[in-house]
Motif scaffolding. Structure first.
Motif, PDB file in Angstrom:
ATOM      1  N   CYS A  74       0.829  -1.210   0.000  1.00 42.73           N
ATOM      2  CA  CYS A  74       0.000   0.000   0.000  1.00 42.73           C
ATOM      3  C   CYS A  74       0.863   1.259   0.000  1.00 42.73           C
ATOM      4  O   CYS A  74       0.537   2.236  -0.688  1.00 42.73           O
ATOM      5  CB  CYS A  74      -0.932  -0.003   1.203  1.00 42.73           C
ATOM      6  SG  CYS A  74      -2.271  -1.180   1.014  1.00 42.73           S
ATOM      7  N   MET A 104      -3.431   3.561   2.855  1.00 46.65           N
ATOM      8  CA  MET A 104      -4.478   2.640   2.405  1.00 46.65           C
ATOM      9  C   MET A 104      -5.711   3.366   1.876  1.00 46.65           C
ATOM     10  O   MET A 104      -6.675   2.721   1.468  1.00 46.65           O
ATOM     11  CB  MET A 104      -4.900   1.738   3.569  1.00 46.65           C
ATOM     12  CG  MET A 104      -3.796   0.896   4.105  1.00 46.65           C
ATOM     13  SD  MET A 104      -4.368  -0.048   5.503  1.00 46.65           S
ATOM     14  CE  MET A 104      -2.842  -0.692   6.115  1.00 46.65           C
ATOM     15  N   LEU A 113      -5.972  -3.642  -1.830  1.00 42.16           N
ATOM     16  CA  LEU A 113      -6.030  -3.920  -0.395  1.00 42.16           C
ATOM     17  C   LEU A 113      -7.051  -4.996   0.000  1.00 42.16           C
ATOM     18  O   LEU A 113      -6.695  -5.916   0.749  1.00 42.16           O
ATOM     19  CB  LEU A 113      -6.303  -2.621   0.370  1.00 42.16           C
ATOM     20  CG  LEU A 113      -6.517  -2.727   1.864  1.00 42.16           C
ATOM     21  CD1 LEU A 113      -5.226  -3.122   2.544  1.00 42.16           C
ATOM     22  CD2 LEU A 113      -7.032  -1.426   2.418  1.00 42.16           C
TER      23      LEU A 113
END
Length: 151
Positions: A74, A104, A113
């Motif tokens: 991320c 994120m 994610l």
């Protein structure tokens, strides 16, 4: 395993492994007997069974590795491909503080994610389920009681 009788005929013999430890038996004896294998095929007459050695803490280790990989991925996606120059500044002005979750919040990390998080979630859930079995085994071995450890 087979063995020969006096007449030369082959006869199936029963092979089983006893995992119960006595007071004198230690972990090294078990490792030498099984050769550090995680999967064993055990023969009992004509039947065969598969015994799998599970180490409970390996599930937790897998979770940590996947979670840290997720954070790194991320961070990489947000800093290199998000197209947002001040991704930390947006969160800082709204909440007054920033944290690791900032990475994120921006695409393309938001697309990747959830898929990776499912892997982490499955490993930690497997750890929780297997740890219940570990407690159950400890109770059966009378190492813990219903409300307190047996000393």
């Amino acid at each position: 395993m087979t063995s020969e009788t006096e007449k030369g005929a082959l006869v199936d013999t029963e092979v089983t492994y006893d995992f119960e430890e006595s007071e004198d038996e230690n972990e090294e004896d078990l490792d030498e007997e099984h050769g550090h294998k995680r999967v064993h095929v055990v023969r009992s007459g004509k039947e065969r069974a598969v015994q799998i050695l599970l180490v409970v803490e390996n599930f937790r280790l897998a979770f940590y590795i996947i979670f840290l990989s997720l954070l790194f991925l991320c961070m990489l996606l947000t800093t290199q491909l998000s197209g947002v120059e001040d991704y930390e500044e947006v969160i800082l002005t709204v909440f007054g503080i920033t944290n690791i979750c900032t990475y994120m919040d921006w695409p393309p990390a938001t697309y990747v994610l959830p898929s990776v998080w499912v892997l982490a979630l499955l490993t930690i859930e497997a750890y929780l389920v297997v740890s219940v079995f570990r407690v159950w085994v400890a109770k059966e071995e009378r190492k813990v009681g219903y409300f307190s450890p047996s000393l």
